[in-house]
Design a protein around this motif. Structure first.
Motif, PDB file in Angstrom:
ATOM      1  N   ALA A  68      -7.606  -0.005   5.251  1.00  0.00           N
ATOM      2  CA  ALA A  68      -7.721   1.450   5.218  1.00  0.00           C
ATOM      3  C   ALA A  68      -8.334   1.761   3.859  1.00  0.00           C
ATOM      4  CB  ALA A  68      -6.358   2.099   5.390  1.00  0.00           C
ATOM      5  N   GLU A  69      -7.558   2.302   2.913  1.00  0.00           N
ATOM      6  CA  GLU A  69      -8.094   2.436   1.562  1.00  0.00           C
ATOM      7  C   GLU A  69      -8.048   1.093   0.839  1.00  0.00           C
ATOM      8  OE1 GLU A  69      -7.509   5.979  -1.042  1.00  0.00           O
ATOM      9  OE2 GLU A  69      -6.431   6.684   0.706  1.00  0.00           O
ATOM     10  N   HIS A  70      -7.016   0.295   1.165  1.00  0.00           N
ATOM     11  CA  HIS A  70      -7.071  -1.113   0.756  1.00  0.00           C
ATOM     12  C   HIS A  70      -6.418  -1.971   1.829  1.00  0.00           C
ATOM     13  CE1 HIS A  70      -3.427   0.223  -1.755  1.00  0.00           C
ATOM     14  NE2 HIS A  70      -2.942  -0.486  -0.764  1.00  0.00           N
ATOM     15  N   ALA A  71      -6.435  -3.267   1.639  1.00  0.00           N
ATOM     16  CA  ALA A  71      -6.020  -4.185   2.703  1.00  0.00           C
ATOM     17  C   ALA A  71      -4.534  -4.101   2.998  1.00  0.00           C
ATOM     18  CB  ALA A  71      -6.389  -5.609   2.311  1.00  0.00           C
ATOM     19  N   TYR A  72      -4.180  -4.254   4.269  1.00  0.00           N
ATOM     20  CA  TYR A  72      -2.770  -4.390   4.660  1.00  0.00           C
ATOM     21  C   TYR A  72      -2.720  -5.351   5.846  1.00  0.00           C
ATOM     22  CZ  TYR A  72      -3.646  -1.086   8.502  1.00  0.00           C
ATOM     23  OH  TYR A  72      -4.118  -0.484   9.618  1.00  0.00           O
ATOM     24  N   VAL A  73      -1.512  -5.653   6.291  1.00  0.00           N
ATOM     25  CA  VAL A  73      -1.366  -6.638   7.357  1.00  0.00           C
ATOM     26  C   VAL A  73      -0.704  -5.994   8.565  1.00  0.00           C
ATOM     27  CG1 VAL A  73      -0.033  -8.681   8.041  1.00  0.00           C
ATOM     28  CG2 VAL A  73      -1.370  -8.700   5.911  1.00  0.00           C
ATOM     29  N   HIS A  74      -1.326  -6.228   9.744  1.00  0.00           N
ATOM     30  CA  HIS A  74      -0.718  -5.797  10.988  1.00  0.00           C
ATOM     31  C   HIS A  74      -0.200  -7.063  11.657  1.00  0.00           C
ATOM     32  CE1 HIS A  74      -0.083  -3.187  14.447  1.00  0.00           C
ATOM     33  NE2 HIS A  74      -0.550  -4.163  15.201  1.00  0.00           N
ATOM     34  N   ALA A  75       1.119  -7.112  11.928  1.00  0.00           N
ATOM     35  CA  ALA A  75       1.700  -8.357  12.434  1.00  0.00           C
ATOM     36  C   ALA A  75       2.625  -8.070  13.597  1.00  0.00           C
ATOM     37  CB  ALA A  75       2.472  -9.059  11.312  1.00  0.00           C
ATOM     38  N   ILE A  76       2.852  -9.089  14.417  1.00  0.00           N
ATOM     39  CA  ILE A  76       3.831  -8.964  15.496  1.00  0.00           C
ATOM     40  C   ILE A  76       4.990  -9.896  15.164  1.00  0.00           C
ATOM     41  CG2 ILE A  76       4.241  -9.336  17.953  1.00  0.00           C
ATOM     42  CD1 ILE A  76       1.901  -7.944  18.551  1.00  0.00           C
ATOM     43  N   PHE A  77       6.208  -9.325  15.186  1.00  0.00           N
ATOM     44  CA  PHE A  77       7.372 -10.084  14.743  1.00  0.00           C
ATOM     45  C   PHE A  77       8.572  -9.650  15.578  1.00  0.00           C
ATOM     46  CE2 PHE A  77      11.060 -10.639  11.881  1.00  0.00           C
ATOM     47  CZ  PHE A  77      10.904 -11.967  11.538  1.00  0.00           C
ATOM     48  N   GLU A  78       9.111 -10.572  16.342  1.00  0.00           N
ATOM     49  CA  GLU A  78      10.269 -10.296  17.191  1.00  0.00           C
ATOM     50  C   GLU A  78      10.077  -9.058  18.062  1.00  0.00           C
ATOM     51  OE1 GLU A  78      13.634 -10.218  14.584  1.00  0.00           O
ATOM     52  OE2 GLU A  78      13.544 -12.373  14.181  1.00  0.00           O
ATOM     53  N   GLY A  79       8.900  -8.947  18.658  1.00  0.00           N
ATOM     54  CA  GLY A  79       8.655  -7.855  19.600  1.00  0.00           C
ATOM     55  C   GLY A  79       8.283  -6.531  18.944  1.00  0.00           C
ATOM     56  N   PHE A  80       8.286  -6.448  17.620  1.00  0.00           N
ATOM     57  CA  PHE A  80       7.872  -5.226  16.930  1.00  0.00           C
ATOM     58  C   PHE A  80       6.446  -5.373  16.405  1.00  0.00           C
ATOM     59  CE2 PHE A  80      12.481  -5.054  16.644  1.00  0.00           C
ATOM     60  CZ  PHE A  80      12.727  -3.729  16.980  1.00  0.00           C
ATOM     61  N   VAL A  90       4.535   4.551  -8.237  1.00  0.00           N
ATOM     62  CA  VAL A  90       4.119   5.453  -9.322  1.00  0.00           C
ATOM     63  C   VAL A  90       5.220   6.473  -9.574  1.00  0.00           C
ATOM     64  CG1 VAL A  90       1.664   5.120  -8.941  1.00  0.00           C
ATOM     65  CG2 VAL A  90       2.869   6.910  -7.667  1.00  0.00           C
ATOM     66  N   GLU A  91       5.040   7.234 -10.656  1.00  0.00           N
ATOM     67  CA  GLU A  91       6.093   8.144 -11.081  1.00  0.00           C
ATOM     68  C   GLU A  91       6.213   9.368 -10.189  1.00  0.00           C
ATOM     69  OE1 GLU A  91       6.527   9.966 -15.261  1.00  0.00           O
ATOM     70  OE2 GLU A  91       5.652   7.950 -15.512  1.00  0.00           O
ATOM     71  N   THR A  92       5.068  10.049  -9.960  1.00  0.00           N
ATOM     72  CA  THR A  92       5.060  11.217  -9.071  1.00  0.00           C
ATOM     73  C   THR A  92       3.886  11.051  -8.108  1.00  0.00           C
ATOM     74  OG1 THR A  92       3.502  12.569 -10.299  1.00  0.00           O
ATOM     75  CG2 THR A  92       5.812  12.670 -10.994  1.00  0.00           C
ATOM     76  N   ALA A  93       4.001  11.770  -6.970  1.00  0.00           N
ATOM     77  CA  ALA A  93       2.994  11.616  -5.908  1.00  0.00           C
ATOM     78  C   ALA A  93       1.609  12.044  -6.377  1.00  0.00           C
ATOM     79  CB  ALA A  93       3.405  12.413  -4.671  1.00  0.00           C
ATOM     80  N   SER A  94       1.552  12.915  -7.403  1.00  0.00           N
ATOM     81  CA  SER A  94       0.227  13.353  -7.836  1.00  0.00           C
ATOM     82  C   SER A  94      -0.474  12.287  -8.675  1.00  0.00           C
ATOM     83  CB  SER A  94       0.338  14.674  -8.613  1.00  0.00           C
ATOM     84  OG  SER A  94       1.282  14.528  -9.645  1.00  0.00           O
ATOM     85  N   LYS A  95       0.243  11.218  -9.003  1.00  0.00           N
ATOM     86  CA  LYS A  95      -0.365  10.156  -9.817  1.00  0.00           C
ATOM     87  C   LYS A  95      -0.747   8.931  -8.992  1.00  0.00           C
ATOM     88  CE  LYS A  95       1.674  11.321 -14.270  1.00  0.00           C
ATOM     89  NZ  LYS A  95       2.681  10.956 -15.239  1.00  0.00           N
ATOM     90  N   ILE A  96      -0.781   9.068  -7.680  1.00  0.00           N
ATOM     91  CA  ILE A  96      -1.027   7.905  -6.818  1.00  0.00           C
ATOM     92  C   ILE A  96      -2.424   7.344  -7.028  1.00  0.00           C
ATOM     93  CG2 ILE A  96       0.554   8.610  -4.999  1.00  0.00           C
ATOM     94  CD1 ILE A  96      -1.993   9.573  -3.479  1.00  0.00           C
ATOM     95  N   LEU A  97      -2.560   6.044  -6.783  1.00  0.00           N
ATOM     96  CA  LEU A  97      -3.858   5.382  -6.888  1.00  0.00           C
ATOM     97  C   LEU A  97      -4.523   5.287  -5.514  1.00  0.00           C
ATOM     98  CD1 LEU A  97      -2.662   2.505  -9.248  1.00  0.00           C
ATOM     99  CD2 LEU A  97      -3.825   4.643  -9.886  1.00  0.00           C
ATOM    100  N   SER A  98      -3.722   5.326  -4.462  1.00  0.00           N
ATOM    101  CA  SER A  98      -4.249   5.189  -3.115  1.00  0.00           C
ATOM    102  C   SER A  98      -3.313   5.969  -2.197  1.00  0.00           C
ATOM    103  CB  SER A  98      -4.273   3.706  -2.730  1.00  0.00           C
ATOM    104  OG  SER A  98      -4.288   3.551  -1.333  1.00  0.00           O
ATOM    105  N   ALA A  99      -3.824   6.418  -1.025  1.00  0.00           N
ATOM    106  CA  ALA A  99      -3.030   7.259  -0.137  1.00  0.00           C
ATOM    107  C   ALA A  99      -1.695   6.614   0.223  1.00  0.00           C
ATOM    108  CB  ALA A  99      -3.825   7.572   1.136  1.00  0.00           C
ATOM    109  N   VAL A 100      -1.698   5.276   0.358  1.00  0.00           N
ATOM    110  CA  VAL A 100      -0.446   4.636   0.781  1.00  0.00           C
ATOM    111  C   VAL A 100       0.652   4.767  -0.275  1.00  0.00           C
ATOM    112  CG1 VAL A 100      -1.538   2.983   2.333  1.00  0.00           C
ATOM    113  CG2 VAL A 100      -1.180   2.365  -0.060  1.00  0.00           C
ATOM    114  N   ASP A 101       0.276   4.907  -1.547  1.00  0.00           N
ATOM    115  CA  ASP A 101       1.291   5.034  -2.604  1.00  0.00           C
ATOM    116  C   ASP A 101       2.115   6.304  -2.419  1.00  0.00           C
ATOM    117  OD1 ASP A 101      -0.041   2.842  -3.509  1.00  0.00           O
ATOM    118  OD2 ASP A 101      -1.104   3.896  -5.110  1.00  0.00           O
TER     119      ASP A 101
END
Lengths: 435, 435
Positions: A68-80, A90-101
């Motif tokens: 997305a904005e950076h790499a992540y993993v989509h995995a299947i584990f025990e049916g989930f 980060v300290e506050t949401a306005s200081k995030i480096l990427s949307a996921v933060d």
């Protein structure tokens, strides 16, 4: 459980991180039937995300890396299905480096406010799901789970949300923390309580918003379980398709081609763009489009398709775009309206560029008019000949140029797969719960 | 000659009057082939017009009374068609009691200025006649003879007029006496030199004006005798009509009914009105009209028709209106776009007035849409069923309600008369001399 498995992996590798279950599963607002868990691996600002990603790769042998904005993993584990996402703490949401933060902040905010309202959130989400407006992915353009939670926090209950939504207008704005710092042009603005510059409802389309509004109003008149759990749509038989075609007496043109091997959020915007390009082609050539729709028919289980990492795009099924036109063909004769007579230079050019018209030139309302032979009399012929010159999206364009098939009218009966027959049932009915 | 015959009649009856030959015949600007003489019987202000009308009735046994602003006599005498018009002799044109009282002033003004320019006027009139823009009657909406004379007086010669006309724009104004006293919205304004408040070109339509403009420009490029004396249009054979229909692939609908027993200037405005009403009917019902035309086919000699005073309207021939449509039929399905969802009361009404749509209701661009069964799928069926509810003009309406016939496509071959076959040739070609 998976959280402790990830914590173990981190400990073994000496990675300093915090493993957080976020999203609805963490907040008790998880719809049954969903099998998605969102797990974040938070590392401190300034360190690298790579060790966290490395851990994510080891959770299950069935995984693929996504971006997305950076790499992540989509995995299947025990049916989930797991999304395992490295992020910065980060300290506050306005200081995030990427949307996921931002997600851990959402998690904290909602967890603090939602106590006792979990069932209302579940009702609202199921209602939205039942009427087809749940999900902020580009395919749907509807309400995200977080947005549903904030609505319940704002209006206090499921019925409170429904009551207020019934009188929404475009441009509705909700600001829980009264800290909005930006103007938005979106149909609904829900200022993010953890980030004053962000609209939580940015992905919500006007039509999904007002489908929800119209359904809310109808719900108060006819409070029916059908809203939450609609009867499944039955695939149409050949006979039923023929009956619909006979009743409508319109012209159906279906375009079919192999889907590219890409995720939905990449494909769907291109699909809408291609649909609009083709509609515009018909419009420009005076073929009136009554309605159109597009869908990605996987034809195989989505799991296989997503998880296979296959290079064979046929495994990912086909894309089908349906166009319903008023007529299949237009007359050969076509009016061309030129400049007014008093624009002498333009008038001269117009006349000399139509030297052998079928009728004219003549003066009408002061303008020059000629009637010439239309190049494409058949809509399907027009589409075939112009396909390669249309703007069809970065990935869909090449796919289409590799090959496609056009079905005209009842030729669509050749398509036997059930998913398509359900698509056609939904298309012909097009019934939404509105008042 | 007829003037002295009228003077004799007046003397015999002791009527004090002045008999004046007016119009082109009086000024030497008379096109050969015309057989019209305009004769005015002027009486002094304050006296009665009746004795003059009585004289007019006695000029020829072949006559009928007509009515413009007041009664006059149309008679046939020694092969000429005479309009014998009683009028008042007033001091200045601005003091006239009726439009006809102005004519002697026109006569005097032009006679004084036109000396030496008679041939230029004749050329200009013949040019205008050749390209079909001569005549201020409502059927034509073109240039009157008086207007042609004033143009030559203004620009000094036939070629002078053509040169200036080539660069006319809508709203062109010419004021020979520099005494204009009123604003006009007309495409061309020629202030009457004998009456500052009047526009001589008031009857000229935008299209006839610019047909003349475009022809003037082409004339300088290709100065051809064809402009003045166009080859007569040949009536189309069955074969030729079929070829045109096959080439155009459009839908022709022809409406035929008996003409009322009235003069052209009464019938033609109603004819245009009826044509517009029917076009609007097709438009409202989504049938796109490519072009239409209407004409009064006498089928018998106009002389018999005009002079017979017959009560039998069949003698006056038939009116035919031709409509060329893109398609003969539309799909059964029809989109109805309703109010936006947020207009709750209207939305509710819209939905409850479309309870069993073929598709929908659904939300599109925030508005409610249903797809319902169109009432009229065939254009000809639509016309037949709505004919009596249309606004078709005071006299044409009743005539149409008495009976009419609709010809569809090649059924028009059943109409054998040559005048119609010429009308069709002109329709299919529609070629005007323009650049």
């Amino acid at each position: 459980m998976v959280i402790s498995r990830i914590e173990d992996l981190a400990r073994t590798r000496g990675v300093d991180c915090e493993v957080i279950l976020v999203g609805s599963a963490a907040r008790g607002t998880w719809l049954s039937g969903d099998h998605d868990l969102d797990i974040f691996i938070g590392v401190s600002e300034g360190s690298s995300l790579l060790p966290a990603l490395e851990i994510a790769r080891c959770v299950s042998p069935k995984f693929e890396e996504r971006y997305a904005e950076h790499a992540y993993v989509h995995a299947i584990f025990e049916g989930f299905e797991l999304d395992i996402v490295p992020c910065y703490l980060v300290e506050t949401a306005s200081k995030i480096l990427s949307a996921v933060d931002r997600t851990p902040f959402h998690n904290r905010y909602v967890s603090r406010k939602i106590k006792g309202l979990e069932d209302d959130v579940l009702l609202l989400k199921q209602f939205m799901k039942g009427i087809g407006v749940y999900g902020s992915e580009l395919k749907v353009g509807g309400f995200s789970g977080y947005l549903a939670e904030l609505l319940v926090i704002r209006y206090g209950s499921f019925l409170g949300v429904m009551e207020k939504a019934a009188i929404w207008r475009p441009g509705e704005m909700i600001d829980l923390e009264d800290h909005s710092s930006l103007d938005h042009e979106d149909p609904l603005v829900m200022v993010d309580p953890v980030d004053p510059g962000r609209n939580v409802a940015a992905a919500l389309t006007l039509d999904k918003m007002f489908q929800f509004v119209a359904a809310s109003r109808l719900f108060f008149e006819v409070p029916d379980l059908e809203f939450f759990f609609p009867s499944p749509i039955q695939p149409l038989s050949d006979q039923e398709i023929l009956e619909h075609i006979a009743k409508r007496k319109s012209t159906l043109i279906l375009l079919e081609f192999a889907a590219p091997d890409l995720v939905e959020d990449v494909v769907f915007p291109q699909l809408r763009k291609a649909e609009q390009s083709i509609r515009a082609l018909f419009d420009r050539n005076c073929f009136l489009v009554l309605r159109s729709d597009a869908d990605w028919h996987r034809g195989v289980s989505p799991e296989l398709c997503d998880m296979g990492g296959s290079e064979n795009s046929e495994l990912c099924g086909v894309i089908r775009m349906l166009f319903e036109l008023e007529v299949a063909s237009l007359p050969r004769i076509e009016r061309r309206v030129g400049p007014p007579v008093w624009a002498a230079e333009h008038a001269k050019k117009f006349v000399s560029s139509h030297l052998e018209p079928l009728s004219g030139p003549y003066v009408e309302d002061g303008q020059l008019v000629v009637e010439v032979a239309r190049k494409f009399v058949e809509a399907s012929e027009l589409l075939r000949s112009q396909m390669t010159s249309l703007s069809l999206g970065r990935h869909l364009g090449p796919e289409l140029r590799r090959g496609y098939k056009i079905y005209l009218g009842q030729e669509i009966l050749e398509i036997r797969d059930l998913e398509f027959r359900v698509f056609m049932a939904r298309y012909f009915s097009a019934r939404q719960k509105v008042c």
